[in-house]
Design a protein around this motif. Structure first.
Motif, PDB file in Angstrom:
ATOM      1  N   LYS A 677       1.001  -0.946   0.164  1.00 45.82           N
ATOM      2  CA  LYS A 677      -0.331  -0.003  -0.314  1.00 45.82           C
ATOM      3  C   LYS A 677       1.130   1.326   0.021  1.00 45.82           C
ATOM      4  N   MET A 678       0.689   2.484  -0.871  1.00 45.76           N
ATOM      5  CA  MET A 678       1.146   3.467  -0.965  1.00 45.76           C
ATOM      6  C   MET A 678       0.224   4.515  -0.370  1.00 45.76           C
ATOM      7  N   PHE A 679       0.667   5.279   1.089  1.00 46.84           N
ATOM      8  CA  PHE A 679       0.218   6.053   1.694  1.00 46.84           C
ATOM      9  C   PHE A 679       0.557   7.310   1.812  1.00 46.84           C
ATOM     10  N   ARG A 688      -2.603   4.225  -3.428  1.00 50.13           N
ATOM     11  CA  ARG A 688      -2.702   2.621  -4.743  1.00 50.13           C
ATOM     12  C   ARG A 688      -2.559   1.726  -3.405  1.00 50.13           C
ATOM     13  N   SER A 689      -2.994   0.830  -3.954  1.00 56.92           N
ATOM     14  CA  SER A 689      -3.007  -0.933  -3.036  1.00 56.92           C
ATOM     15  C   SER A 689      -2.818  -2.329  -4.418  1.00 56.92           C
ATOM     16  N   MET A 690      -1.075  -2.278  -4.504  1.00 57.07           N
ATOM     17  CA  MET A 690      -0.766  -3.416  -5.481  1.00 57.07           C
ATOM     18  C   MET A 690      -0.539  -4.840  -4.739  1.00 57.07           C
ATOM     19  N   GLY A 706      15.169   6.328  -4.841  1.00 54.93           N
ATOM     20  CA  GLY A 706      13.841   6.983  -4.440  1.00 54.93           C
ATOM     21  C   GLY A 706      12.355   6.276  -5.660  1.00 54.93           C
ATOM     22  N   LYS A 707      13.120   5.686  -6.253  1.00 60.33           N
ATOM     23  CA  LYS A 707      11.974   5.864  -7.401  1.00 60.33           C
ATOM     24  C   LYS A 707      11.245   3.904  -7.094  1.00 60.33           C
ATOM     25  N   THR A 708      12.321   3.351  -6.834  1.00 60.89           N
ATOM     26  CA  THR A 708      11.697   1.396  -6.735  1.00 60.89           C
ATOM     27  C   THR A 708      11.755   1.440  -5.507  1.00 60.89           C
ATOM     28  N   VAL A 709      10.374   0.576  -5.520  1.00 66.33           N
ATOM     29  CA  VAL A 709      10.549  -0.226  -3.804  1.00 66.33           C
ATOM     30  C   VAL A 709      10.261  -1.293  -3.784  1.00 66.33           C
ATOM     31  N   PRO A 724       6.820   5.781 -10.690  1.00 67.32           N
ATOM     32  CA  PRO A 724       6.225   6.268 -10.909  1.00 67.32           C
ATOM     33  C   PRO A 724       5.670   5.281 -12.093  1.00 67.32           C
ATOM     34  N   TYR A 725       5.501   4.780 -12.393  1.00 66.08           N
ATOM     35  CA  TYR A 725       4.717   4.480 -13.619  1.00 66.08           C
ATOM     36  C   TYR A 725       4.211   3.223 -12.611  1.00 66.08           C
ATOM     37  N   GLY A 726       3.817   3.081 -11.336  1.00 66.00           N
ATOM     38  CA  GLY A 726       2.789   2.678 -11.009  1.00 66.00           C
ATOM     39  C   GLY A 726       2.650   0.905 -11.327  1.00 66.00           C
TER      40      GLY A 726
END
Length: 939
Positions: A677-679, A688-690, A706-709, A724-726
């Motif tokens: 989840k992104m808060f 977001r929820s993936m 800072g762009k990749t989890v 960035p691309y979600g």
């Protein structure tokens, strides 16, 4: 000096030091010493003292000497009843003693060597209470028979029987209780131990106080210690037997309030546990490991730490055979200036005094080869009663006279010069002594002859006066100040652990002691040591000791020796030779953390992984980068002021991981509900929820770009999510069982798994990379004996720690991927582990509810705390720990005292994930209650 600072309880000239060693003072009577000169009777009033081996008369007139008559020198002791004429006043009965020697002490009220007058002599005493005369004579006749027995063992046994009979016929006088409401718990016979002497009596413990009542009423009728004033209690070895108990009412002074020797270990233990139970909620119990942690981190000075170690190792100022021992730290006593920046100024602390001079050591080894069993290298110890009083004779002359039968040592053998004493310790054939705490204190009186004692005249014609200090000291006070500065210097701080290994640690005994010529070993001195699988050694069964075997704990069981003469001889030898401290550490002692080491190891990186959880391990707003270490320290000093800002229930199962973008705008969390989840911090809502699979996600971390989890999963895979691309960018299928946790540092990904491995992957983090599987290069596979549940990197990325399901903590070198340490410190699964910010220690928490601090350098567990509940996750600064507990609360632990200093309500279920900002001012927690809570430090 330490044992001389005891509160003066009496002003009289008499002292127990006037007795022989192992002699008891039973009772006293007011009496007259009657002499006749030219048919004229002269009476001197004073105190007539009945002792186990002597008669002592202490006149009230201080110009008269104290008279001592050893019972062994008495030829006749009789009760003379004067005939009473009915027409005259009755004349009292007297005690008549015929002897061949009388000893005169403190003539003209001056402390000086005793004067022995030999030859036939008749002495008469008249008790003021005439009615007791015959009973006193009968007591002396009984003691005289004991003193005249042929064997020393028989003498001692008979005197001990007389003492026990007196103790059995008396009991503690409960009228001495301070309050009538006090309830006694138990009483028993004991002896109060003082330097060189002991005083028998009864101890009584109540619900409020500990009392000691001397059998002889000396130095006062009763000594009381209120239990609420007690700060520390210690069980002690006394003459190598577990009979001692020492009570302290201060925190740092090593001079206790009372030292008791019990006749039965069970009695000692009962009183110890009674006081310990009383103190349980009032004082903090310290161990060698907890003191070590305080010392390593600079909370204790070198001086304070050595005092604490001495105390824990049974060294006491009340027992001169176990007096606290301190090291010589300097080797320069001749230069006009003391240069503490030069290593040549200091003594080699890795070697005992006996091994500092190689030529002398070679001679000792040669002598040792031809010595029959039991063999030992050094003919004297580094600490003994004689050495202690050698240093302290100017302030403790009566102790020296007591130890040496009423004489001082030869003037040329006395403590005349610090430089000469050091030289003799280097070159002397039998001189291996270390120093005592007074050399690093502030009281210089032991170096000055302020009392103008007549200590003798040396061969060069000079009188023994003040001790000669080195040229670099202007006077004795300046010497102590500079000597103490040397003890706290950079060099000593970096090497003191080596001396601790010799005296209190793993080099005291065993093969390491052999190599250092320092300890006792169950082996031959010159034999081949065969290393075992773990680097330990197997030895033959011959006995080797550097010091006499009797000096070591467990070296002899005195109670098993049936022959009384042999037992007394052994106890006397133990007293005179000195005793080796109790061994406190069995593995190498860690080095102290000094400013120099801070500079080498503190290299914070913004790429440090989430799992490290050190203040330097997280990415945050770049404006924070230039803020100082002091800001972090200030935050930790006020960490108890954390306040919840908001809470959000965004998952359907327990939260398992938290990651934050560099700008702090987005917070990502993983959960056992298999979602990432992104808060949004700005919108205060999740955006977001993936979901990558139908199995739980176990952790997440933010890459340096800072762009990749990156998320780890129980489905054995690692997933890369592009912010960035979600969408999911790539999948790394790297394990055969669930991936439990990950770390990231310098283009390398470390993945831990329940398949018992940690794998290291080369994985570019720049935004131009698409993280395709072909770019994941497996660099190493670190094998474990059980499933790996948690991993962490130190701030510099040079060390990796892993925690397994079997309770083992392993340390790895990330440059060579080789194991450094493996420590089985938990009895169940390890939930979380992380390095301290300085990389010196690792903290781990597990299913056994224990919190363990392990030293990275030695692998020693230096602190262990049993909590009331499981701790699941934490952040720490090396001294304090913010833990997430099984109850849902945040617990703030102080590792120096091993106590919870604050409990903060947080979640309704166990706290399972925690993130802390670089400045330690913001905390995010996740729990089994499926909530994420934001915390802010309130000023």
């Amino acid at each position: 000096m330490a044992f001389l600072k005891r509160k003066e309880r009496t002003k009289e000239r008499f002292s127990l030091l006037l007795l022989d060693l192992e002699e008891y003072y039973f009772e006293q009577h007011t009496a007259y010493h009657v002499t006749t000169c030219s048919e004229k009777e002269r009476k001197v009033r004073g105190s007539f003292k009945v002792c186990s081996r002597s008669v002592i008369f202490d006149p009230e007139d201080v110009s008269e000497p104290i008279l001592k008559i050893p019972l062994r020198d008495c030829k006749k002791i009789e009760f003379v009843e004067r005939e009473s004429n009915p027409f005259n006043d009755p004349r009292p009965s007297v005690i008549s003693i015929s002897c061949v020697q009388a000893i005169y002490i403190k003539e003209s009220n001056v402390i000086a060597p005793y004067r022995n007058e030999r030859g036939a002599k008749k002495v008469t005493f008249q008790l003021e209470d005439w009615s007791k005369t015959e009973d006193v004579v009968q007591t002396f006749l009984q003691l005289h028979r004991a003193s005249c027995l042929e064997k020393l063992g028989d003498q001692t046994a008979m005197i001990a029987a007389i003492l026990q009979s007196r103790l059995a016929r008396s009991s503690f006088d409960k009228n001495c209780f301070q309050s009538m409401a006090e309830k006694p718990h138990m009483e028993c016979a004991v002896e109060m131990v003082l330097p060189l002497v002991s005083n028998p009596g009864h101890v009584c413990i109540t619900d409020g106080s500990l009392y000691f009542q001397p059998l002889n009423g000396y130095p006062e009728q009763v000594i009381q210690i209120r239990l609420n004033r007690v700060r520390r209690i210690y069980k002690r070895r006394h003459t190598l037997r577990p009979l001692g108990l020492e009570v302290f009412c201060t925190e740092n002074d090593f001079c206790s309030d009372i030292y008791l020797k019990f006749y039965k270990t069970a009695d000692r233990d009962e009183i110890y546990y009674y006081i310990a139970t009383f103190l349980e909620n009032h004082v903090t119990e310290h161990t060698a490991e907890s003191y070590m942690l305080q010392w390593q981190r600079g909370h204790l000075s070198n001086y304070q730490y050595l005092l604490h170690l001495n105390n824990l190792a049974d060294r006491s100022c009340n027992d001169l055979s176990q007096y606290p021992v301190f090291p010589w730290v300097l080797a320069d006593y001749s230069s006009p200036q003391l240069d503490l920046t030069s290593e040549a100024t200091f003594r080699d602390l890795s070697k005992p005094v006996g091994a500092l001079n190689k030529e002398r050591l070679d001679r000792l080894l040669s002598r040792y080869r031809g010595m029959p069993e039991p063999r030992f290298m050094f003919g004297s110890h580094y600490s003994s009663p004689g050495y202690v009083l050698f240093y302290l004779v100017r302030v403790a002359p009566e102790h020296m006279l007591c130890l040496q039968n009423g004489r001082y040592d030869h003037p040329d053998r006395m403590f005349n010069s610090i430089g000469d004493t050091w030289k003799n310790c280097l070159d002397g054939a039998t001189d291996f002594k270390e120093l005592i705490p007074e050399f690093y204190g502030t009281d210089c009186s032991f170096l000055e002859n302020k009392r103008n004692l007549g200590l003798g005249r040396r061969q060069n014609g000079s009188l023994v006066g003040d001790v000669v200090v080195p040229p670099w000291a202007s006077d004795t006070s300046d010497f102590l100040q500079k000597h103490k500065t040397a003890l706290e210097s950079q060099y000593v701080s970096e090497h003191l652990h080596e001396w601790i290994d010799l005296v209190f640690g793993f080099k005291q005994r065993g093969s390491e002691a052999l190599a250092a010529h320092n300890g006792e070993e169950t082996c031959s001195c010159f034999f081949q040591i065969k290393p075992t699988r773990r680097g330990k050694s197997s030895h033959s069964s011959l006995c080797f000791s550097v010091f006499h075997p009797l000096t070591y704990e467990g070296g002899v069981d005195c109670d098993s020796i049936e022959d009384p003469d042999q037992r007394i001889a052994m106890l006397t030898q133990i007293l005179e030779f000195g005793q080796t401290p109790k061994q406190l550490f069995t593995t190498p002692h860690p080095q102290r953390i000094t400013p120099r080491f801070h500079n080498m190891t503190r290299s914070p990186s913004s790429n440090s992984p989430v799992s490290d959880l050190s203040p330097a391990s997280q990415s945050e707003d770049s404006s924070f980068e230039d803020l100082t270490e002091e800001s972090r320290k200030l935050s930790w000093a006020n960490i108890g002021n954390l306040k919840p800002i908001s809470s959000h229930k965004i998952h359907k199962e327990a939260v398992s991981g938290i990651a934050v973008t560099q700008d702090g705008a987005a917070i990502f969390s993983t959960s056992q509900d298999s979602t990432l989840k992104m808060f949004s911090k700005e919108l205060k809502d999740f955006q977001r929820s993936m979901s990558f699979s139908n199995m739980a996600l176990s952790s997440c971390l933010m890459l340096a770009d800072g762009k990749t989890v990156v998320c780890s999963s129980w489905d054995n895979n690692v997933y890369f999510y592009s912010i960035p691309y979600g969408r999911r960018q790539d999948t790394l299928m790297g394990h055969d069982d669930a991936v439990s946790e990950m770390c990231w540092f310098d283009e390398r990904l470390y993945t831990a798994s329940w398949d018992s491995t940690v794998k290291v992957w080369q994985c570019p983090s720049d935004s131009s990379s698409n993280h395709k599987r072909s770019q994941f290069e497996l660099l190493a596979e670190l094998e474990h004996d059980a499933g790996v549940n948690t991993i962490g990197l130190n701030p510099a990325g040079t060390l990796l720690v892993s925690g397994c399901k079997d309770g083992a903590v392993s340390l790895w070198d990330t440059s060579s991927y080789t194991p450094l340490q493996q420590v089985h410190c938990h009895t169940g699964t390890i939930h979380h582990t992380a390095f301290s910010p300085d990389s010196r220690h690792v903290l781990s928490v597990g299913a056994d509810s224990c919190m363990k601090v392990t030293d990275v350098q030695t692998g020693m567990v230096i602190s262990s705390v049993k909590a009331e509940e499981e701790q699941r996750c934490f952040c720490w600064d090396g001294n304090s720990v913010l833990c997430g507990g099984g109850s849902g609360d945040l617990l703030l632990w102080d590792l120096l005292s091993n106590t919870v200093t604050k409990r903060i309500p947080a979640h309704s279920g166990a706290v399972t994930a925690m993130w802390m900002s670089k400045l330690c001012s913001t905390v995010i927690t996740g729990g089994e209650d499926r909530q994420i809570v934001f915390w802010k430090l309130q000023s």
